[in-house]
Design a protein around this motif. Structure first.
Motif, PDB file in Angstrom:
ATOM      1  N   ASN A  75       0.827  -1.203   0.000  1.00  0.00           N
ATOM      2  CA  ASN A  75       0.000   0.000   0.000  1.00  0.00           C
ATOM      3  C   ASN A  75       0.862   1.254   0.000  1.00  0.00           C
ATOM      4  OD1 ASN A  75      -2.622   1.378   0.259  1.00  0.00           O
ATOM      5  ND2 ASN A  75      -1.840   1.979   2.269  1.00  0.00           N
ATOM      6  N   GLY A  76       1.807   1.325   0.927  1.00  0.00           N
ATOM      7  CA  GLY A  76       2.689   2.476   1.002  1.00  0.00           C
ATOM      8  C   GLY A  76       2.040   3.686   1.650  1.00  0.00           C
ATOM      9  N   PHE A  77       2.759   4.809   1.596  1.00  0.00           N
ATOM     10  CA  PHE A  77       2.351   6.026   2.289  1.00  0.00           C
ATOM     11  C   PHE A  77       1.863   7.122   1.341  1.00  0.00           C
ATOM     12  CE2 PHE A  77       5.231   3.832   5.128  1.00  0.00           C
ATOM     13  CZ  PHE A  77       4.661   4.004   6.377  1.00  0.00           C
ATOM     14  N   ALA A  78       1.727   6.798   0.054  1.00  0.00           N
ATOM     15  CA  ALA A  78       1.252   7.797  -0.917  1.00  0.00           C
ATOM     16  C   ALA A  78       0.335   7.099  -1.916  1.00  0.00           C
ATOM     17  CB  ALA A  78       2.429   8.456  -1.625  1.00  0.00           C
ATOM     18  N   SER A  79      -0.797   6.600  -1.406  1.00  0.00           N
ATOM     19  CA  SER A  79      -1.720   5.835  -2.248  1.00  0.00           C
ATOM     20  C   SER A  79      -2.970   6.603  -2.637  1.00  0.00           C
ATOM     21  CB  SER A  79      -2.124   4.534  -1.538  1.00  0.00           C
ATOM     22  OG  SER A  79      -1.065   3.603  -1.570  1.00  0.00           O
ATOM     23  N   ALA A  80      -3.357   7.605  -1.864  1.00  0.00           N
ATOM     24  CA  ALA A  80      -4.548   8.387  -2.207  1.00  0.00           C
ATOM     25  C   ALA A  80      -4.249   9.283  -3.408  1.00  0.00           C
ATOM     26  CB  ALA A  80      -4.983   9.229  -1.015  1.00  0.00           C
ATOM     27  N   THR A  81      -5.190   9.342  -4.342  1.00  0.00           N
ATOM     28  CA  THR A  81      -5.031  10.147  -5.552  1.00  0.00           C
ATOM     29  C   THR A  81      -5.532  11.568  -5.308  1.00  0.00           C
ATOM     30  OG1 THR A  81      -5.213   8.229  -7.005  1.00  0.00           O
ATOM     31  CG2 THR A  81      -5.791  10.368  -7.954  1.00  0.00           C
ATOM     32  N   PRO A  82      -4.793  12.591  -5.751  1.00  0.00           N
ATOM     33  CA  PRO A  82      -5.261  13.976  -5.585  1.00  0.00           C
ATOM     34  C   PRO A  82      -6.531  14.247  -6.392  1.00  0.00           C
ATOM     35  CG  PRO A  82      -2.909  13.893  -6.118  1.00  0.00           C
ATOM     36  CD  PRO A  82      -3.461  12.525  -6.366  1.00  0.00           C
ATOM     37  N   VAL A  83      -7.150  15.394  -6.116  1.00  0.00           N
ATOM     38  CA  VAL A  83      -8.287  15.878  -6.895  1.00  0.00           C
ATOM     39  C   VAL A  83      -8.071  17.367  -7.142  1.00  0.00           C
ATOM     40  CG1 VAL A  83      -9.700  16.347  -4.834  1.00  0.00           C
ATOM     41  CG2 VAL A  83     -10.811  15.962  -7.046  1.00  0.00           C
ATOM     42  N   THR A  84      -8.471  17.843  -8.330  1.00  0.00           N
ATOM     43  CA  THR A  84      -8.274  19.258  -8.658  1.00  0.00           C
ATOM     44  C   THR A  84      -9.474  19.805  -9.423  1.00  0.00           C
ATOM     45  OG1 THR A  84      -6.820  20.858  -9.767  1.00  0.00           O
ATOM     46  CG2 THR A  84      -7.052  18.703 -10.801  1.00  0.00           C
ATOM     47  N   ASP A  85      -9.707  21.106  -9.262  1.00  0.00           N
ATOM     48  CA  ASP A  85     -10.744  21.800 -10.034  1.00  0.00           C
ATOM     49  C   ASP A  85     -10.144  22.858 -10.946  1.00  0.00           C
ATOM     50  OD1 ASP A  85      -9.949  23.705  -8.233  1.00  0.00           O
ATOM     51  OD2 ASP A  85     -11.916  24.006  -7.318  1.00  0.00           O
ATOM     52  N   GLY A  86      -8.818  22.828 -11.109  1.00  0.00           N
ATOM     53  CA  GLY A  86      -8.145  23.804 -11.951  1.00  0.00           C
ATOM     54  C   GLY A  86      -7.731  25.063 -11.216  1.00  0.00           C
ATOM     55  N   GLU A  87      -8.198  25.230  -9.978  1.00  0.00           N
ATOM     56  CA  GLU A  87      -7.797  26.368  -9.153  1.00  0.00           C
ATOM     57  C   GLU A  87      -6.986  25.928  -7.944  1.00  0.00           C
ATOM     58  OE1 GLU A  87     -11.189  28.673  -8.080  1.00  0.00           O
ATOM     59  OE2 GLU A  87     -11.794  29.041 -10.155  1.00  0.00           O
ATOM     60  N   ARG A  88      -7.217  24.701  -7.518  1.00  0.00           N
ATOM     61  CA  ARG A  88      -6.525  24.147  -6.354  1.00  0.00           C
ATOM     62  C   ARG A  88      -6.377  22.644  -6.554  1.00  0.00           C
ATOM     63  NH1 ARG A  88     -11.313  25.869  -5.713  1.00  0.00           N
ATOM     64  NH2 ARG A  88     -10.645  27.834  -4.785  1.00  0.00           N
ATOM     65  N   VAL A  89      -5.437  22.052  -5.845  1.00  0.00           N
ATOM     66  CA  VAL A  89      -5.256  20.606  -5.872  1.00  0.00           C
ATOM     67  C   VAL A  89      -5.208  20.130  -4.425  1.00  0.00           C
ATOM     68  CG1 VAL A  89      -2.741  20.868  -6.128  1.00  0.00           C
ATOM     69  CG2 VAL A  89      -3.825  18.685  -6.667  1.00  0.00           C
TER      70      VAL A  89
END
Length: 541
Positions: free
Chosen positions: A251-265
């Motif tokens: 699994n590791g420590f960086a498994s969640a995927t980011p989300v963005t709306d083009g103004e913030r991530v």
């Protein structure tokens, strides 16, 4: 010459008369796909090696495959009973073949348990539920729509599994997708990342966002890369913080995927918190989740809805997390209590005529909430206790799959209270994936589970369409490009399977690294991420 011809005809006649009943049975009563795979597995050294590698929960789920749709008991029942079967040599041969496959498979599993100095569960009285599809209620279906995370998201890849969260490539009918590649062929560029991770890349215009972590959870970072060449444009590095315990290597420590709306991530780092940066990498806010504590670590990804960022992540040690924040300020808008459980599923939102519903599967329950307030709308029992796959949204039904070898549920949303008896359209009893999410296309549901069983079911009825074995292991979710689904594996091979009512493997392409992250596919380019390398795969124009 005539005499010789006569002898030949006589010999053929004798052969036909004495043809073994087993051959007649094979022709007249062919094995169902799942039983055929079971027979093949009992004869495979590769499968025996795979069984030896399975952990306890996986092995406990695996032996239950013995109860196939075409088992000896089911076959006898379909043919009018055991007495009738025994009275017909061809029927008896077909029955005995099925019984032998069952016994051979159980002996194989029994041997694995014996090597571990354990008694097989079926030798202690445990019984597996018969495979098949159970039809549910006939509540009128509603027209459903998928809610995008922000305006313009349909032209981007802004979250886990794309703009719709369904693993459908962004392009049009003229988009040419790569069908062949290697480490050196059809690679626009590849970028070595400064850390490990299994988060999927997300894309907005000319920026790619993904996360990495250093050894043992140190140096967790959010990166922005340039789509033109893979160069890192900026990095936000998380300040030093307490590291959550018992995180599984896979699994590791960086498994969640980011989300963005083009103004913030926005991205989630388990005990490192939920963070929001602007498109230039400046930290805008951080929400503290330092008390995260769940076996194997974090993995659920955040979701954007209107002015909210929503995160739901069950925990079996700490308090499960279900919270909505103002995406601009990071202030909490609502939070709700959920029971302790192990779960890594990313929620999704479905739109009906009269309301939107936030859907989440976890803790042996599929639950719908009002996304603006967190108020629970309905719940339905049925998923297993560990859910990773995301919910799939069809035109009239939603689909929740869960492993290990668990059920796939087809549900009509829009209910109130406990809808377990009223809104379940059908249940496919077995074969659900533990980690990969299904793909829906042309009213068919496709999935390759963790241990390589590829399955297609009719999404309207739950009826089994086909099943095949791919001798590989899978964690990434497939992505639909045109009429073909790309399934990356843990050996770095991506299998291209036609999304149709007949199994057709149309291609295989290899990269040198294991692929556990789900790919992104936008405007003719596939972004494939291994632990430390991001590949941009593109067909030359």
């Amino acid at each position: 010459m005539f005499v010789a011809h006569g002898f030949r005809c006589a010999a053929i006649a004798v052969m036909l008369i004495t043809l073994p009943c087993t051959l007649i049975a094979e022709d007249k009563f062919p094995l169902g796909d799942d039983l055929r795979l079971l027979e093949s597995d009992t004869q495979s050294q590769e499968y025996a090696a795979l069984l030896a590698q399975m952990n306890g929960p996986d092995l406990d789920a695996e032996w239950r495959r013995v109860e196939t749709r075409d088992s000896a008991a089911t076959f006898a029942k379909q043919q009018g009973g055991l007495e009738k079967v025994k009275a017909d040599p061809a029927l008896q041969a077909a029955y005995e073949r099925r019984a032998k496959i069952r016994e051979d498979y159980l002996n194989l599993i029994r041997g694995v348990y014996a090597q571990r100095k354990q008694t097989a569960p079926f030798d202690k009285g445990q019984v597996a539920m018969a495979a098949g599809t159970v039809r549910g209620s006939e509540v009128p279906a509603l027209d459903l729509a998928i809610v995008l995370p922000s305006p313009g998201a349909e032209k981007q890849w802004p979250r886990f599994r794309g703009p719709t969260g369904q693993g459908i490539a962004v392009g049009d009918a003229s988009t040419q997708w790569p069908t062949t590649w290697s480490d050196t062929e059809n690679i626009a560029w590849k970028a070595t990342l400064p850390g490990d991770g299994n988060s999927s890349p997300v894309i907005w215009n000319d920026r790619i966002f993904l996360t990495t972590a250093g050894a043992a959870g140190s140096q967790r970072s959010l990166h922005a890369l340039d789509t033109k060449n893979g160069a890192i444009v900026w990095t936000y590095e998380l300040p030093e913080h307490a590291i959550e315990p018992d995180v599984r290597d896979k699994n590791g420590f960086a498994s969640a995927t980011p989300v963005t709306d083009g103004e913030r991530v926005i991205t989630y780092f388990g005990s490192g918190g939920l963070i929001c940066c602007d498109m230039q990498g400046k930290l805008l806010w951080k929400y503290d989740t330092s008390n995260f504590n769940s076996l194997w670590g974090s993995g659920a990804s955040p979701l954007l809805y209107e002015n909210l960022v929503i995160l739901v992540h069950d925990q079996n040690r700490g308090a499960s997390l279900a919270v909505a924040l103002d995406k601009v300020t990071g202030e909490r808008v609502w939070s709700i209590e959920r029971p302790k459980a192990m779960g890594w599923s990313t929620p999704t939102i479905v739109r009906m005529k009269e309301r939107d519903e936030l859907l989440y599967a976890g803790g042996e329950m599929l639950t719908a909430y009002e996304p603006r307030t967190g108020k629970q709308l309905w719940s339905l029992a049925g998923p297993t206790k560990e859910v990773v796959p995301t919910i799939v949204i069809g035109e009239r039904l939603i689909y929740s799959a869960s492993g290990r070898q668990g059920p796939t549920l087809a549900v009509r949303p829009g209910g109130s209270g406990d809808v377990s008896e009223t809104h379940l359209a059908w249940t496919a009893v077995r074969g659900g994936p533990h980690v990969p999410s299904p793909v829906l296309f042309d009213n068919k549901l496709f999935v390759v589970n963790d241990f390589g069983i590829a399955t297609c079911v009719d999404a309207l009825t739950g009826e089994f369409v086909w099943q095949e074995r791919i001798r590989d292991k899978f964690s990434a979710s497939g992505v639909l490009l045109g009429d073909t689904i790309y399934f990356p594996s843990e050996t770095g091979v991506t299998y291209l399977i036609r999304a149709s009512g007949k199994y057709e493997l149309v291609g295989k392409n290899s990269l040198p690294d294991p692929i556990l992250a789900s790919p992104a596919a936008i405007n003719g380019r596939i972004y494939m991420r291994s632990g430390r390398v991001l590949y941009a795969i593109e067909q030359p124009q």
